[in-house]
Design a protein around this motif. Structure first.
Motif, PDB file in Angstrom:
ATOM      1  N   GLY A 233     -14.487  41.627  -3.924  1.00  0.00           N
ATOM      2  CA  GLY A 233     -14.936  40.737  -4.986  1.00  0.00           C
ATOM      3  C   GLY A 233     -15.679  39.531  -4.453  1.00  0.00           C
ATOM      4  O   GLY A 233     -16.709  39.112  -4.998  1.00  0.00           O
TER       5      GLY A 233
ATOM      6  N   TYR B 126     -13.967  38.045  -7.627  1.00  0.00           N
ATOM      7  CA  TYR B 126     -15.365  37.731  -7.909  1.00  0.00           C
ATOM      8  C   TYR B 126     -15.443  36.470  -8.759  1.00  0.00           C
ATOM      9  O   TYR B 126     -16.196  35.532  -8.453  1.00  0.00           O
ATOM     10  CB  TYR B 126     -16.027  38.895  -8.642  1.00  0.00           C
ATOM     11  CG  TYR B 126     -17.457  38.621  -9.063  1.00  0.00           C
ATOM     12  CD1 TYR B 126     -18.509  38.791  -8.169  1.00  0.00           C
ATOM     13  CD2 TYR B 126     -17.761  38.170 -10.346  1.00  0.00           C
ATOM     14  CE1 TYR B 126     -19.816  38.540  -8.548  1.00  0.00           C
ATOM     15  CE2 TYR B 126     -19.062  37.909 -10.735  1.00  0.00           C
ATOM     16  CZ  TYR B 126     -20.087  38.091  -9.830  1.00  0.00           C
ATOM     17  OH  TYR B 126     -21.388  37.816 -10.208  1.00  0.00           O
TER      18      TYR B 126
ATOM     19  N   THR C 270     -11.016  43.199  -7.907  1.00  0.00           N
ATOM     20  CA  THR C 270     -12.389  42.802  -7.574  1.00  0.00           C
ATOM     21  C   THR C 270     -12.911  41.775  -8.568  1.00  0.00           C
ATOM     22  O   THR C 270     -13.512  40.762  -8.185  1.00  0.00           O
ATOM     23  CB  THR C 270     -13.307  44.039  -7.566  1.00  0.00           C
ATOM     24  OG1 THR C 270     -12.872  44.935  -6.539  1.00  0.00           O
ATOM     25  CG2 THR C 270     -14.752  43.639  -7.294  1.00  0.00           C
ATOM     26  N   LEU C 271     -12.673  42.019  -9.847  1.00  0.00           N
ATOM     27  CA  LEU C 271     -13.103  41.060 -10.869  1.00  0.00           C
ATOM     28  C   LEU C 271     -12.403  39.730 -10.685  1.00  0.00           C
ATOM     29  O   LEU C 271     -13.015  38.663 -10.799  1.00  0.00           O
ATOM     30  CB  LEU C 271     -12.817  41.616 -12.265  1.00  0.00           C
ATOM     31  CG  LEU C 271     -13.169  40.688 -13.435  1.00  0.00           C
ATOM     32  CD1 LEU C 271     -14.670  40.413 -13.472  1.00  0.00           C
ATOM     33  CD2 LEU C 271     -12.710  41.285 -14.758  1.00  0.00           C
TER      34      LEU C 271
ATOM     35  N   SER D 100     -19.597  38.578  -4.915  1.00  0.00           N
ATOM     36  CA  SER D 100     -20.025  37.287  -5.447  1.00  0.00           C
ATOM     37  C   SER D 100     -21.024  36.600  -4.519  1.00  0.00           C
ATOM     38  O   SER D 100     -21.996  35.994  -4.971  1.00  0.00           O
ATOM     39  CB  SER D 100     -18.809  36.380  -5.684  1.00  0.00           C
ATOM     40  OG  SER D 100     -18.255  35.929  -4.468  1.00  0.00           O
TER      41      SER D 100
ATOM     42  N   ILE E  37     -18.845  43.961 -14.314  1.00  0.00           N
ATOM     43  CA  ILE E  37     -17.572  44.312 -13.669  1.00  0.00           C
ATOM     44  C   ILE E  37     -16.469  44.428 -14.709  1.00  0.00           C
ATOM     45  O   ILE E  37     -15.607  45.319 -14.630  1.00  0.00           O
ATOM     46  CB  ILE E  37     -17.205  43.257 -12.605  1.00  0.00           C
ATOM     47  CG1 ILE E  37     -18.371  43.030 -11.635  1.00  0.00           C
ATOM     48  CG2 ILE E  37     -15.962  43.683 -11.841  1.00  0.00           C
ATOM     49  CD1 ILE E  37     -18.121  41.916 -10.655  1.00  0.00           C
TER      50      ILE E  37
ATOM     51  N   GLY F 219      -9.471  44.167  -3.204  1.00  0.00           N
ATOM     52  CA  GLY F 219     -10.297  43.483  -4.193  1.00  0.00           C
ATOM     53  C   GLY F 219     -10.668  42.070  -3.767  1.00  0.00           C
ATOM     54  O   GLY F 219     -11.692  41.535  -4.209  1.00  0.00           O
TER      55      GLY F 219
END
Length: 431
Positions: free
Chosen positions: A154, A17, A13-14, A158, A189, A150
Motif C-alpha cells: 500500500g 495506501y 493495501t487500502l 501510494s 482500490i 499490505g
C-alpha cells in the motif's frame, strides 16, 4: 486460500495506501495548505499532529469492530471497515484548503482522519483472521503475512502515485490541486477490495463457534479479564515496528528534505526502494516464522532496528542521494519487516476464537498508536537536540529494547492448534 489471501491483502493495501498518503503529504503539501505557519517546521509539526489523531482513534474502532467481528462475523465486519476506510480517502481529495474556507479546512481534514482511523481499528485484525483462520497448520505464518504485506504494498503504491504526480507537474500545480489526485485514485482500490471481499466465505472458526452457540455477549470484557498480560506483552512486541516505521517514513522524509536539503524526488526514490525490499523481507520472514517460531523472528528484527538506526541517520546526514537510499534500505525494511510479518499469525494464535477479533484488533491498534505520535515526538526531539537526530535514534533504540523483551516473554505459538486455544494454558490471565 489464494482468494482469501488476496482479500486480506486488498483491505490491508487500502489501509496503508490511505494512511501513508497523509504521511507523504504532511511534509509535502498539508503543512502549507491546511496548517500554514510562518515557521515551516511548526506547520509540519501541526500536520504531523493531524496524522496522529487518526491513529489515536484506532483503538476505539478496535473495541467496536472487534465486538462486531466476534459477534456477527469476520466477513461482514470487514466489509464495513473497508467502506469506512475508503470513503474518507475520496472526501479528503475533495476538501477545500485553508485559503478557501479558513480554519474549517484543518477541522474537516482532522474529522475525516478520525472517521478513517475509527474504521481502520478493525481492519488489520479482521484481515489477519480472514486468512489465518482459513490457513492449514504450518502455513499460518506465511499466509498471515499477507495482511502485513499490505503495509509495504500500500505504501509503495501510494509513493508511486505521489511521485508520478509530483514528476508530472511543477510544484505550484501540485500545491494548487495536483495533491488531490492520489486521494481520488483510492476509489479504485476501494472498489477492488469490496469486489474481492464479497466473494469470500466466513471463516471456519467463526462458523463453528456460531453453530455451537459459543459467542460471548461482551467479548472485550472477557478478553481483558483473561488476557491482560498477553495484551501488554503483545503490544510491546510490536511497538518497535510501528515506531521505526513512523521515524523513517514520516519524520525521516521531512528530515531529509527540510533539514539535510535532499530533494523530494531523491528521497521518494529511496523510500520506494526500501518498500520493495520490505515486501521481500515480509514474505521471507513470514515463511521463516513457520519454521523457527514467531518469537525468534521478532526478536532478531528488534536487534536489527537497534543496530541500524544510528548508521542510517549518519548516511542521511551526508546529503548524498545514493547514501540516503542505502540509509532507508538499511534502517527500515529489514527490522520492521521481520517484526511485522509474524504478527499476522501471532496475534490470532494468542487468543481463543470467541475473543480473537477483539484481541488481535486491540493489540495491533494500541501498538499502532505509537506510529501516530512518534512523528511529533521525533520532531520535538529534533528541536531539543539542536536539529541533530541523535535523540531520535536513542528513542528508536528504546523502542527496539521494549520489543525484544516483550517478544521474549510471550509464549511461542507457531505449533499451536489454532482452535485448541480455548483450552490452552496461554488463554489465562497469566499467559
Amino acid at each position: 486460500m489464494r482468494r482469501t489471501a488476496l482479500a486480506s491483502l486488498a483491505g490491508a493495501t487500502l489501509e496503508w495506501y490511505d494512511f501513508q498518503l497523509y504521511g507523504w503529504l504532511s511534509a509535502l503539501a498539508f503543512n502549507q495548505l491546511f496548517f500554514p505557519s510562518e515557521d515551516p517546521i511548526i506547520g509540519t509539526l501541526l500536520a504531523f499532529m493531524g496524522f496522529g489523531v487518526g491513529f489515536v482513534i484506532r483503538p476505539v474502532g478496535a473495541l467496536v469492530f472487534g465486538h462486531l467481528g466476534d459477534r456477527i462475523g469476520r466477513r461482514s465486519t470487514l466489509l464495513i471497515t473497508l467502506l469506512m476506510t475508503g470513503l474518507p480517502t475520496v472526501l479528503i481529495g475533495l476538501l477545500p484548503t485553508y485559503a478557501v474556507i479558513g480554519v474549517w479546512a484543518p477541522i474537516l481534514l482532522v474529522a475525516l482522519r478520525l472517521v478513517q482511523g475509527f474504521g481502520l481499528g478493525g481492519e488489520f485484525g479482521g484481515a489477519a483472521l480472514l486468512v489465518v483462520e482459513h490457513a492449514p497448520n504450518g502455513r499460518r505464518g506465511f499466509l498471515g503475512s499477507f495482511a502485513g504485506l499490505g503495509n509495504p504494498v500500500g505504501q509503495l503504491l501510494s509513493i508511486i502515485v505521489v511521485f508520478t504526480v509530483i514528476a508530472s507537474m511543477p510544484e505550484s500545480a501540485f500545491l494548487g490541486g495536483g495533491w488531490r489526485i492520489p486521494y481520488l485514485v483510492g476509489v479504485i482500490i476501494l472498489i477492488a477490495g469490496l469486489y474481492v471481499r464479497f466473494r469470500i466465505a466466513e471463516t471456519p472458526s467463526f462458523a463453528r463457534m456460531k453453530d455451537q452457540g459459543q459467542r460471548h455477549r461482551v467479548p472485550a470484557g472477557v478478553l481483558f479479564r483473561r488476557y491482560p498480560l498477553t495484551i501488554l506483552k503483545a503490544w510491546g512486541a510490536r511497538v518497535a515496528d510501528a515506531g521505526t516505521w513512523a521515524v523513517f517514513l514520516v519524520f525521516g522524509i521531512s528530515y531529509a528534505t527540510s533539514e539535510v536539503g535532499i530533494s523530494t524526488s531523491m528521497t521518494t526514490i529511496g523510500v520506494a526502494l526500501a518498500l520493495m525490499m520490505q515486501i521481500l523481507v515480509v514474505l521471507w520472514a513470514g515463511r521463516l516464522s513457520d519454521r523457527v517460531g514467531r518469537r525468534p523472528v521478532i526478536m532478531i528484527g528488534a536487534v536489527v532496528i537497534a543496530v541500524c538506526v544510528v548508521p542510517s541517520f549518519l548516511l542521511i546526514d551526508t546529503g548524498n542521494p545514493l547514501l540516503l537510499w542505502l540509509a532507508f534500505m538499511l534502517g527500515f525494511p529489514i527490522g520492521t519487516g521481520m517484526i511485522f510479518a509474524p504478527v499476522g499469525a501471532l496475534l490470532p494464535e494468542l487468543f481463543d476464537a470467541r475473543v480473537r477479533f477483539s484481541g488481535t484488533s486491540i493489540v495491533f491498534q494500541l501498538s499502532s498508536v505509537a506510529a501516530g505520535v512518534v512523528p511529533s515526538i521525533a520532531t520535538a526531539l529534533l528541536l531539543l537536540g539542536g536539529h541533530r537526530p541523535w535523540l531520535v535514534c536513542a528513542f528508536v533504540v528504546v523502542l527496539a529494547a521494549i520489543t525484544f523483551v516483550c517478544a521474549h516473554c510471550l509464549p511461542e505459538t507457531y505449533r499451536r492448534e489454532l482452535d485448541a486455544a480455548d483450552q490452552a494454558p496461554a488463554a489465562t490471565t497469566t499467559a
